[in-house]
Design a protein around this motif. Structure first.
Motif, PDB file in Angstrom:
ATOM      1  N   PHE A  11       0.856  -1.179   0.000  1.00 19.12           N
ATOM      2  CA  PHE A  11       0.000   0.000   0.000  1.00 19.12           C
ATOM      3  C   PHE A  11       0.892   1.228   0.000  1.00 19.12           C
ATOM      4  O   PHE A  11       1.934   1.247   0.653  1.00 19.12           O
ATOM      5  N   ALA A  12       0.482   2.263  -0.721  1.00 20.11           N
ATOM      6  CA  ALA A  12       1.322   3.446  -0.855  1.00 20.11           C
ATOM      7  C   ALA A  12       0.485   4.707  -0.767  1.00 20.11           C
ATOM      8  O   ALA A  12      -0.755   4.673  -0.868  1.00 20.11           O
ATOM      9  N   CYS A  13       1.166   5.817  -0.580  1.00 15.72           N
ATOM     10  CA  CYS A  13       0.517   7.126  -0.603  1.00 15.72           C
ATOM     11  C   CYS A  13       0.032   7.413  -2.014  1.00 15.72           C
ATOM     12  O   CYS A  13       0.708   7.091  -2.999  1.00 15.72           O
ATOM     13  N   CYS A  14      -1.128   8.006  -2.139  1.00 13.27           N
ATOM     14  CA  CYS A  14      -1.691   8.311  -3.461  1.00 13.27           C
ATOM     15  C   CYS A  14      -0.885   9.373  -4.206  1.00 13.27           C
ATOM     16  O   CYS A  14      -1.102   9.590  -5.397  1.00 13.27           O
ATOM     17  N   ARG A  15       0.036  10.024  -3.534  1.00 10.11           N
ATOM     18  CA  ARG A  15       0.883  11.025  -4.181  1.00 10.11           C
ATOM     19  C   ARG A  15       2.137  10.412  -4.800  1.00 10.11           C
ATOM     20  O   ARG A  15       2.974  11.118  -5.346  1.00 10.11           O
ATOM     21  N   GLU A  16       2.266   9.083  -4.739  1.00  8.70           N
ATOM     22  CA  GLU A  16       3.450   8.445  -5.322  1.00  8.70           C
ATOM     23  C   GLU A  16       3.322   8.393  -6.838  1.00  8.70           C
ATOM     24  O   GLU A  16       2.258   8.541  -7.407  1.00  8.70           O
ATOM     25  N   GLY A  17       4.449   8.154  -7.513  1.00  5.62           N
ATOM     26  CA  GLY A  17       4.451   8.103  -8.965  1.00  5.62           C
ATOM     27  C   GLY A  17       4.727   9.456  -9.591  1.00  5.62           C
ATOM     28  O   GLY A  17       4.852  10.477  -8.909  1.00  5.62           O
ATOM     29  N   LYS A  18       4.827   9.440 -10.906  1.00  2.00           N
ATOM     30  CA  LYS A  18       5.090  10.663 -11.659  1.00  2.00           C
ATOM     31  C   LYS A  18       3.911  10.983 -12.569  1.00  2.00           C
ATOM     32  O   LYS A  18       3.282  10.080 -13.120  1.00  2.00           O
TER      33      LYS A  18
END
Length: 294
Positions: free
Chosen positions: A86-93
């Motif tokens: 599970f990750a923060c929704c602000r991850e990625g580019k």
């Protein structure tokens, strides 16, 4: 002695009575964010029985800290889930198609590295293996209730929403009663828009009162004036519309002559019932479109 309620107050009191008449016990437990005030702590090595327990604990932690979460990835071995992240929704580019650098598209992705990973051990227990708590963006606990991962409408509240909708009570009035009983907007786990979406979804493919009879009456009338008119209406046990087909005499004759090729398009949706409409169309000897049926 009769209390001197104003019209607006009396209306709200009457609505509160309607909402709580059939089942008064437990409504606050379904509306208020229960257990969210307890401080949540996470650390590597914590064990859980199920993935749902991990997600719920991480969701509560994220809600208190002020960031949304999502399921990032998972892995299976011989059909058995062994890894979850599970990750923060602000991850990625953020990927943009804008060709104007002076007008970039808005984005909510900042390459945040915060995440929680867990693995299934040999003892069939889920253990937190990786935990990153630092964020590269600001967090806002006050806005946590607006994020999708924190929005939830219990079955009890859903039942109340649908019953009050059938009773003709306006949604903003019903939502206000839930807010009052919960003690404020900050204690409600959903917004008025979520309630409206729920009711609209429940109405999907359901005919309004009298609509089915109106359609059948109209088609029967058409059949009297045109003996070649054919129709078939398919309803389920709850009166919900499943299928309608109709074709008049001209359409049937056109199909006999030009029925070698038939095209139909189901992308059109009506506004009222959100039902796919498929006209069956062919081409006549003049190269023009001709209708075979609907």
């Amino acid at each position: 002695m009769e209390l001197g309620y104003s019209d607006s107050v009396r209306e709200n009191v009457e609505i509160l009575d309607v909402v709580s008449a059939s089942e008064e016990v437990g409504i606050l437990d379904d509306v208020i964010n229960q257990g969210e005030s307890e401080v949540v702590h996470l650390k590597v090595g914590m064990k859980f029985d199920t993935v749902d327990e991990i997600y719920e604990l991480y969701r509560k932690y994220a809600q208190q800290k002020g960031f949304p979460i999502k399921k990032r990835s998972s892995k299976k071995d011989n059909g058995v889930l062994r890894y979850i992240c599970f990750a923060c929704c602000r991850e990625g580019k953020h990927k943009t198609d804008s060709e104007t650098p002076l007008q970039p598209e808005p984005t909510s992705k900042f390459g945040c590295k915060a995440k929680l990973s867990a693995r299934l051990d040999l003892d069939e227990k889920w253990r937190i293996s990786v935990l990153v708590l630092d964020h590269n963006h600001e967090t806002s606990p006050s806005k946590s209730r607006f994020w999708r991962c924190n929005k939830k409408i219990s079955n009890h509240v859903k039942k109340k929403l649908l019953l009050n909708d059938k009773a003709g009570i306006r949604m903003h009035k019903h939502y206000y009663t839930l807010v009052v009983e919960a003690g404020g907007y900050e204690n409600v786990t959903f917004e008025e828009k979520d309630c409206r979406n729920l009711v609209e979804k429940e109405r999907h493919l359901k005919l309004g009162e009298g609509d089915a009879m109106a359609i059948q009456s109209y088609f029967s009338k058409m059949q009297k004036h045109n003996t070649g008119f054919f129709f078939n209406i398919d309803l389920d046990k709850e009166g919900r519309l499943k299928n309608i087909f109709w074709a008049d005499g001209r359409c049937r004759e056109a199909y006999k002559e030009f029925g070698e090729v038939i095209t139909f398009d189901t992308t059109y949706l009506t506004n009222k019932y959100d039902m796919p409409f498929a006209p069956f169309v062919g081409v006549n000897h003049h190269g023009q479109s001709t209708l075979f049926g609907c």
